[in-house]
Design a protein around this motif. Structure first.
Motif, PDB file in Angstrom:
ATOM      1  N   HIS A 136      41.965  39.606  40.801  1.00 17.73           N
ATOM      2  CA  HIS A 136      42.971  40.381  41.530  1.00 17.73           C
ATOM      3  C   HIS A 136      42.548  40.682  42.969  1.00 17.73           C
ATOM      4  O   HIS A 136      43.265  41.386  43.682  1.00 17.73           O
TER       5      HIS A 136
ATOM      6  N   THR B 193      48.048  42.684  42.588  1.00 19.77           N
ATOM      7  CA  THR B 193      47.678  43.081  41.231  1.00 19.77           C
ATOM      8  C   THR B 193      46.370  43.861  41.150  1.00 19.77           C
ATOM      9  O   THR B 193      45.919  44.186  40.044  1.00 19.77           O
TER      10      THR B 193
ATOM     11  N   THR C  75      45.140  46.756  40.808  1.00 22.09           N
ATOM     12  CA  THR C  75      45.609  48.089  40.431  1.00 22.09           C
ATOM     13  C   THR C  75      44.584  48.819  39.561  1.00 22.09           C
ATOM     14  O   THR C  75      43.649  48.203  39.025  1.00 22.09           O
TER      15      THR C  75
ATOM     16  N   THR D  99      43.717  47.517  36.006  1.00 18.11           N
ATOM     17  CA  THR D  99      42.837  46.365  35.798  1.00 18.11           C
ATOM     18  C   THR D  99      41.358  46.757  35.754  1.00 18.11           C
ATOM     19  O   THR D  99      40.508  45.915  35.457  1.00 18.11           O
TER      20      THR D  99
END
Length: 282
Positions: free
Chosen positions: A252, A257, A259, A262
């Motif tokens: 990521h 993504t 975030t 994760t």
């Protein structure tokens, strides 16, 4: 002292930081995060200083929280950058580093330390370490007696599956293929700092630690220069990068993504404990 890191405390700090924060595409949130860090440092009882610098005709600042015990004590720096590239919420890069910086500052501020410890939130790292380069040059010009500098660079992503860890060049023959360790990277001039800090980090139960030491200022492997420790190497100071290895592990990296969801907050809590143990040993 007992060091217990609550993952919920790290999550709370991440929630205050995560979101696009870039001087050109998201200056409002960048400013909010800057102010948040300043308030947190003050809340911990640190003396807060704004370290101003210019970039492309605009003024920016690093936020420094100072824990000064004795005027004649050596200096130790813990730093993390709080900006992010456009288009990403930057949870791992580098919300994780900021969260650990703040939690480390909160706990160390209550402890007995032998060194003067400065907690540095660096700005514009993503534009080639602009903020940290300014501060490293400033310290060099002032003749600072810097015992060591620690750069906290992406600390929250882990994946224990085989094959999840990649490496530059031929390093894969010497390190695990599972992305469940924290990396401690230094140059040969930082050997003593690297050995002591890594030894203390290994005191965090359940935290695998891998180290790498390189000649010069790390030019042989450019990937190891991609954080705020490298300007300190360039000025001749001992410095380390603590990292989950960024794009060599985290899919990521620099993406929308990146975030909180994760991240592995239990892993990040162990890293935070290790960092605190390292700082308290100086």
């Amino acid at each position: 002292m007992d060091i217990t890191i609550d993952p919920a405390s790290l999550r709370h700090k991440l929630q205050a930081v995560v979101g696009e924060r870039n001087p050109f595409t998201a200056p409002a949130h960048l400013a909010r995060v800057e102010s948040y860090i300043e308030r947190e440092f003050a809340r911990y009882g640190l003396a807060v200083e704004s370290d101003w610098f210019s970039y492309r005709g605009e003024n920016f600042r690093n936020v420094i929280g100072k824990l000064e015990r004795r005027r004649d004590a050596p200096l130790f720096i813990v730093g993390a950058h709080f900006d992010a590239v456009p288009g990403t919420p930057g949870a791992d890069d580098n919300g994780s580093g900021v969260a650990v910086l703040l939690e480390t500052a909160r706990i160390v501020a209550r402890a007995r330390v032998r060194s003067n410890v400065f907690f540095c939130a660096f700005n514009l790292e993503e534009l080639n370490m602009i903020g940290s380069a300014h501060y490293a040059k400033k310290l060099k010009a002032a003749g600072a007696r810097l015992q060591g500098m620690i750069s906290l660079e992406m600390l929250g992503y882990a994946d224990a599956r085989p094959g999840t860890q990649r490496y530059p060049f031929s390093l894969k023959w010497f390190y695990p293929d599972r992305g469940d360790f924290i990396g401690v990277i230094g140059n040969w001039s930082s050997k003593a700092l690297l050995e002591q800090f890594a030894r203390q980090m290994r005191g965090a139960r359940g935290l695998p630690v891998e180290t790498l030491s390189l000649p010069g200022t790390g030019g042989l492997i450019p990937e190891v220069r991609l954080s705020d420790h490298s300007p300190f190497w360039d000025e001749g100071f001992p410095a380390l990068m603590i990292t989950d290895t960024a794009f060599l592990r985290n899919p990521h990296y620099h993406r929308p993504t990146d975030t909180i969801e994760t991240l592995d907050l239990d892993f990040m809590s162990k890293v935070c404990e290790g960092v605190i143990r390292g700082v308290l040993s100086f």
